[in-house]
Write a protein that holds these residues in place. Sequence first.
Motif, PDB file in Angstrom:
ATOM      1  N   LEU A  92       2.876  -5.774 -11.131  1.00 35.96           N
ATOM      2  CA  LEU A  92       2.453  -6.632 -10.127  1.00 35.96           C
ATOM      3  C   LEU A  92       1.710  -7.904 -10.595  1.00 35.96           C
ATOM      4  N   CYS A  93       1.529  -8.743  -9.830  1.00 37.53           N
ATOM      5  CA  CYS A  93       0.797 -10.083  -9.958  1.00 37.53           C
ATOM      6  C   CYS A  93      -0.430 -10.087  -9.905  1.00 37.53           C
ATOM      7  N   THR A  94      -1.301  -9.065 -10.677  1.00 32.99           N
ATOM      8  CA  THR A  94      -2.620  -8.710 -10.804  1.00 32.99           C
ATOM      9  C   THR A  94      -3.114  -8.174 -11.939  1.00 32.99           C
TER      10      THR A  94
ATOM     11  N   HIS B 191       7.121  -4.266  -3.399  1.00 27.94           N
ATOM     12  CA  HIS B 191       8.034  -3.527  -4.291  1.00 27.94           C
ATOM     13  C   HIS B 191       8.541  -2.219  -3.984  1.00 27.94           C
TER      14      HIS B 191
ATOM     15  N   PHE C  88       2.195  -3.229  -1.381  1.00 29.53           N
ATOM     16  CA  PHE C  88       1.746  -4.201  -1.838  1.00 29.53           C
ATOM     17  C   PHE C  88       2.905  -4.921  -2.625  1.00 29.53           C
ATOM     18  N   LEU C  89       2.778  -6.217  -2.347  1.00 34.48           N
ATOM     19  CA  LEU C  89       3.849  -7.159  -2.962  1.00 34.48           C
ATOM     20  C   LEU C  89       5.130  -6.906  -2.883  1.00 34.48           C
TER      21      LEU C  89
ATOM     22  N   ASP D 173      -3.523  -4.381 -12.378  1.00 31.61           N
ATOM     23  CA  ASP D 173      -2.143  -3.397 -12.462  1.00 31.61           C
ATOM     24  C   ASP D 173      -2.092  -3.034 -13.896  1.00 31.61           C
TER      25      ASP D 173
ATOM     26  N   HIS E 130       0.668   0.226  -7.531  1.00 33.79           N
ATOM     27  CA  HIS E 130       1.195   0.349  -6.191  1.00 33.79           C
ATOM     28  C   HIS E 130       1.758   1.712  -5.996  1.00 33.79           C
TER      29      HIS E 130
END
Length: 397
Positions: free
Chosen positions: A345-347, A387, A384-385, A350, A306
């Motif tokens: 990140l939850c992906t 943060h 994104f997400l 990342d 991100h």
Amino acid sequence: MNDELLIGGQPASAIIAAAGETPLFVYDFQIVRARFAALRAAMPPELSLHYAMKANPFSPLVTAMSALADGIDVASIGEMRLAIQCGADPAHMSFAGPGKRDAELEAAIAAGVTLNCESAGEAARTLAIMQRMGRRAKMAIRVNPDFELKGSGMRMGGRATAFGVDSPQVAALVRQIMAEGADWRGFHIYSGSQALDPDAIIEMQAATLALAARLADEAGASPPHLNLGGGFGIPYFAKEQPLDIARIGAALGGALAARPAVLADTGFAIELGRWLVGECGVYLTRVIDRKQSQGETFLVTDGGLHHQLAASGNFGTVVRRNYPIAVASRFGAPAEETATVVGCLCTPLDKLGDQIALPRADVGDVIAVFMAGAYGASASPSAFLGHGPAPEILLGG
């Protein structure tokens, strides 16, 4: 040896302490100054050097670049306004990019910024707005050339594209712009970016000069200005070599000296972004977890794609390769393990470094991702997400 990474002569830990947090971007402007001086020395003296602001629009850096460069190239009304706020002279500013809105065209005309027109339709809208405003527009034509920059990381011409006017249509458009009373400023010809082959750039620049001369002859008018584009790459990965700018400059000097008569009174420029600022930046992110999974070591950081999308391999690369990475607190230490550096990140996308040989890093240690001066913070999905963006710091500006 177990030294700490210095950035601009300062320990990374001291910079982080002053910032109060990680992750963050740190830019060393001393590196930019040195590169600019080297470029000035290598290029022909009649060549203007412009900064392509899209590479890094951090306002303190743009302020410093406005005092250093001969011009600023922008790609939106936001960049144009920021550049003006940072002290850039609108008379030495150009505005490129497809899809310019009427409000952007009007603002550029009002400010006296040169518009690099990307299509006949955009030119027609510009001329109509100019007539309504009662103010003469400064208009160049961005040309989609008949060639492309060989070996470039991102090709911008020589094929069907949203960028620029196909070369067979250019001469008629030049005549229309001049007939309707606009201030025709010449051509912008940009065929690719991130090239590391000096021969390819030399060939591209020679072809650009030849194309500009042919288009000028067809239009029956000498261009006041020719922007030769950029395309200068920097070595991100192992085995890549720095670009030989002295060789490029010598060849360009010879080409300009022998240029056709129709270009005798033309001014010339190149626009560079990544080459000027890419190597000045470091992204610092702290290890918040160290874990083992099926025999592999993962260093989980408080940063991620991100902030540094390019380093994750998700910004225009086909095959993912690791950017240069180090453990900032153990910069001179030998490698002790192989680890994968990931973000928060939850992906699974990342990933900042895949299977890298590093000194051992524990929770609290700081990872440094280099080559973070261009297409880093502003080219990454910071929302994104949730943060949020990373702070940016300019040293030596």
